[in-house]
Design a protein around this motif. Structure first.
Motif, PDB file in Angstrom:
ATOM      1  N   ASP A 178      12.559 -16.840 -22.488  1.00 57.67           N
ATOM      2  CA  ASP A 178      12.441 -17.445 -21.175  1.00 57.67           C
ATOM      3  C   ASP A 178      12.010 -18.889 -21.339  1.00 57.67           C
ATOM      4  N   CYS A 179      12.735 -19.796 -20.706  1.00 56.38           N
ATOM      5  CA  CYS A 179      12.389 -21.216 -20.757  1.00 56.38           C
ATOM      6  C   CYS A 179      11.181 -21.497 -19.856  1.00 56.38           C
ATOM      7  N   PHE A 180      10.486 -22.579 -20.175  1.00 58.52           N
ATOM      8  CA  PHE A 180       9.418 -23.046 -19.303  1.00 58.52           C
ATOM      9  C   PHE A 180       9.397 -24.561 -19.294  1.00 58.52           C
ATOM     10  N   TYR A 181       8.764 -25.107 -18.276  1.00 55.25           N
ATOM     11  CA  TYR A 181       8.513 -26.542 -18.181  1.00 55.25           C
ATOM     12  C   TYR A 181       7.183 -26.707 -17.467  1.00 55.25           C
ATOM     13  N   GLY A 182       6.553 -27.848 -17.662  1.00 56.95           N
ATOM     14  CA  GLY A 182       5.275 -28.075 -17.002  1.00 56.95           C
ATOM     15  C   GLY A 182       4.554 -29.271 -17.579  1.00 56.95           C
ATOM     16  N   SER A 183       3.227 -29.208 -17.513  1.00 52.10           N
ATOM     17  CA  SER A 183       2.431 -30.348 -17.955  1.00 52.10           C
ATOM     18  C   SER A 183       1.192 -29.904 -18.715  1.00 52.10           C
ATOM     19  N   ALA A 184       0.735 -30.798 -19.581  1.00 52.21           N
ATOM     20  CA  ALA A 184      -0.525 -30.591 -20.285  1.00 52.21           C
ATOM     21  C   ALA A 184      -1.622 -31.178 -19.414  1.00 52.21           C
ATOM     22  N   GLU A 185      -2.571 -30.350 -19.057  1.00 49.14           N
ATOM     23  CA  GLU A 185      -3.711 -30.768 -18.262  1.00 49.14           C
ATOM     24  C   GLU A 185      -4.945 -30.695 -19.152  1.00 49.14           C
ATOM     25  N   PRO A 186      -6.057 -31.247 -18.723  1.00 46.71           N
ATOM     26  CA  PRO A 186      -7.231 -31.305 -19.602  1.00 46.71           C
ATOM     27  C   PRO A 186      -7.683 -29.960 -20.173  1.00 46.71           C
ATOM     28  N   ASP A 187      -7.464 -28.860 -19.459  1.00 43.55           N
ATOM     29  CA  ASP A 187      -7.938 -27.585 -19.958  1.00 43.55           C
ATOM     30  C   ASP A 187      -6.850 -26.525 -20.111  1.00 43.55           C
ATOM     31  N   GLN A 188      -5.578 -26.901 -19.865  1.00 43.97           N
ATOM     32  CA  GLN A 188      -4.512 -25.904 -19.952  1.00 43.97           C
ATOM     33  C   GLN A 188      -3.140 -26.552 -20.004  1.00 43.97           C
ATOM     34  N   LEU A 189      -2.168 -25.747 -20.434  1.00 45.90           N
ATOM     35  CA  LEU A 189      -0.770 -26.085 -20.224  1.00 45.90           C
ATOM     36  C   LEU A 189      -0.392 -25.368 -18.937  1.00 45.90           C
ATOM     37  N   ALA A 190      -0.059 -26.108 -17.897  1.00 43.50           N
ATOM     38  CA  ALA A 190       0.336 -25.552 -16.609  1.00 43.50           C
ATOM     39  C   ALA A 190       1.859 -25.468 -16.609  1.00 43.50           C
ATOM     40  N   LEU A 191       2.384 -24.270 -16.706  1.00 47.55           N
ATOM     41  CA  LEU A 191       3.813 -24.071 -16.918  1.00 47.55           C
ATOM     42  C   LEU A 191       4.457 -23.315 -15.766  1.00 47.55           C
ATOM     43  N   MET A 192       5.737 -23.518 -15.630  1.00 45.63           N
ATOM     44  CA  MET A 192       6.591 -22.702 -14.773  1.00 45.63           C
ATOM     45  C   MET A 192       7.568 -22.005 -15.720  1.00 45.63           C
ATOM     46  N   VAL A 193       7.510 -20.675 -15.755  1.00 44.15           N
ATOM     47  CA  VAL A 193       8.371 -19.883 -16.631  1.00 44.15           C
ATOM     48  C   VAL A 193       9.571 -19.427 -15.822  1.00 44.15           C
ATOM     49  N   VAL A 194      10.762 -19.706 -16.328  1.00 41.22           N
ATOM     50  CA  VAL A 194      12.005 -19.352 -15.654  1.00 41.22           C
ATOM     51  C   VAL A 194      12.504 -18.032 -16.225  1.00 41.22           C
ATOM     52  N   ASN A 195      12.618 -17.050 -15.360  1.00 42.10           N
ATOM     53  CA  ASN A 195      13.083 -15.734 -15.768  1.00 42.10           C
ATOM     54  C   ASN A 195      14.520 -15.853 -16.268  1.00 42.10           C
ATOM     55  N   SER A 196      14.766 -15.412 -17.494  1.00 46.17           N
ATOM     56  CA  SER A 196      16.103 -15.568 -18.087  1.00 46.17           C
ATOM     57  C   SER A 196      17.162 -14.742 -17.364  1.00 46.17           C
TER      58      SER A 196
ATOM     59  N   PHE B 158       2.479 -20.046 -15.019  1.00 49.85           N
ATOM     60  CA  PHE B 158       1.860 -19.450 -16.206  1.00 49.85           C
ATOM     61  C   PHE B 158       0.990 -20.517 -16.854  1.00 49.85           C
ATOM     62  N   ASP B 159      -0.281 -20.254 -16.993  1.00 51.96           N
ATOM     63  CA  ASP B 159      -1.205 -21.211 -17.606  1.00 51.96           C
ATOM     64  C   ASP B 159      -1.625 -20.710 -18.977  1.00 51.96           C
ATOM     65  N   VAL B 160      -1.594 -21.593 -19.961  1.00 52.01           N
ATOM     66  CA  VAL B 160      -2.103 -21.282 -21.297  1.00 52.01           C
ATOM     67  C   VAL B 160      -3.309 -22.183 -21.512  1.00 52.01           C
ATOM     68  N   ALA B 161      -4.473 -21.572 -21.671  1.00 53.66           N
ATOM     69  CA  ALA B 161      -5.711 -22.337 -21.797  1.00 53.66           C
ATOM     70  C   ALA B 161      -5.755 -23.102 -23.110  1.00 53.66           C
ATOM     71  N   LEU B 162      -6.234 -24.339 -23.038  1.00 47.56           N
ATOM     72  CA  LEU B 162      -6.490 -25.138 -24.231  1.00 47.56           C
ATOM     73  C   LEU B 162      -7.924 -24.853 -24.650  1.00 47.56           C
ATOM     74  N   GLN B 163      -8.132 -24.641 -25.923  1.00 46.93           N
ATOM     75  CA  GLN B 163      -9.465 -24.373 -26.434  1.00 46.93           C
ATOM     76  C   GLN B 163      -9.878 -25.467 -27.382  1.00 46.93           C
ATOM     77  N   GLY B 164     -11.164 -25.669 -27.477  1.00 47.15           N
ATOM     78  CA  GLY B 164     -11.696 -26.592 -28.461  1.00 47.15           C
ATOM     79  C   GLY B 164     -11.446 -28.033 -28.108  1.00 47.15           C
ATOM     80  N   ASN B 165     -11.852 -28.878 -28.994  1.00 48.16           N
ATOM     81  CA  ASN B 165     -11.736 -30.317 -28.828  1.00 48.16           C
ATOM     82  C   ASN B 165     -10.625 -30.787 -29.745  1.00 48.16           C
ATOM     83  N   SER B 166      -9.715 -31.596 -29.260  1.00 49.93           N
ATOM     84  CA  SER B 166      -8.589 -32.047 -30.084  1.00 49.93           C
ATOM     85  C   SER B 166      -9.044 -32.885 -31.273  1.00 49.93           C
TER      86      SER B 166
END
Length: 181
Positions: free
Chosen positions: A103-121, A130-138
């Motif tokens: 499934d493809c996705f698009y979105g943006s990197a935000e300070p605490d997550q990747l904020a994505l829109m997942v497109v159902n194939s 769909f949000d994927v949390a960012l952990q730790g300090n870069s």
């Protein structure tokens, strides 16, 4: 479907992430893999946002192509992977499991997550948050094969080498959603 997810005891942001994970799991056919990931979500105190970077005008995710997996080894049966390109904190890519659909996705990197829109194939006109949390300090990134991983994604490990299949999957999503970055 959403009513049972909303009755969970998790804080509101994590209910949203869990709901998105479950939605993505259904569309990706990842079932128990992402359900387990949703149930192991970190608490807000475990996350270290990169807000200082965003405020300083620096990017959260360096421009480039990335591969992350639930396994540190590529092409492991039963593991979910995400391959994506980042440009100016805009991302396009795909979630997939080896020898399965993606499934493809698009979105943006935000300070605490990747904020994505997942497109159902299977339903090209249906997209789910769909949000994927960012952990730790870069600045304290994990090391993979001598390379520094620019970000740490909750539930995923960086993989240094992309396969031909990773590039093929990414190319399909770029051709469909490249205008999002």
């Amino acid at each position: 479907m959403h009513s049972s997810t909303r009755s969970m005891q998790a804080p509101a942001p994590f209910r949203r992430i869990q709901t998105a994970l479950l939605t993505a799991a259904v569309s990706l056919g990842l079932g128990s893999v992402l359900v387990g990931l949703a149930s192991s979500s970190s608490h807000a105190s475990d996350l270290v946002p990169s807000q200082a970077l965003a405020q300083a005008g620096e990017t959260i995710v360096d421009d480039g192509i990335y591969l992350y997996g639930q396994s540190a080894e590529p092409e492991q049966a039963g593991a979910a992977y995400m391959v994506f390109e980042s440009r100016s904190d805009r991302v396009v890519g795909a979630f997939y499991m080896p020898h399965s659909s993606f499934d493809c996705f698009y979105g943006s990197a935000e300070p605490d997550q990747l904020a994505l829109m997942v497109v159902n194939s299977y339903e090209q006109d249906a997209a789910y948050p769909f949000d994927v949390a960012l952990q730790g300090n870069s600045d304290v990134a994990s090391s993979v094969g001598g390379a520094i991983a620019p970000i740490t994604l909750e539930g995923f490990q960086p993989i240094a080498t992309l396969s031909e299949n990773d590039y093929r999957i990414l190319e399909v999503c770029q051709s469909q959603y490249g205008d999002q970055i």
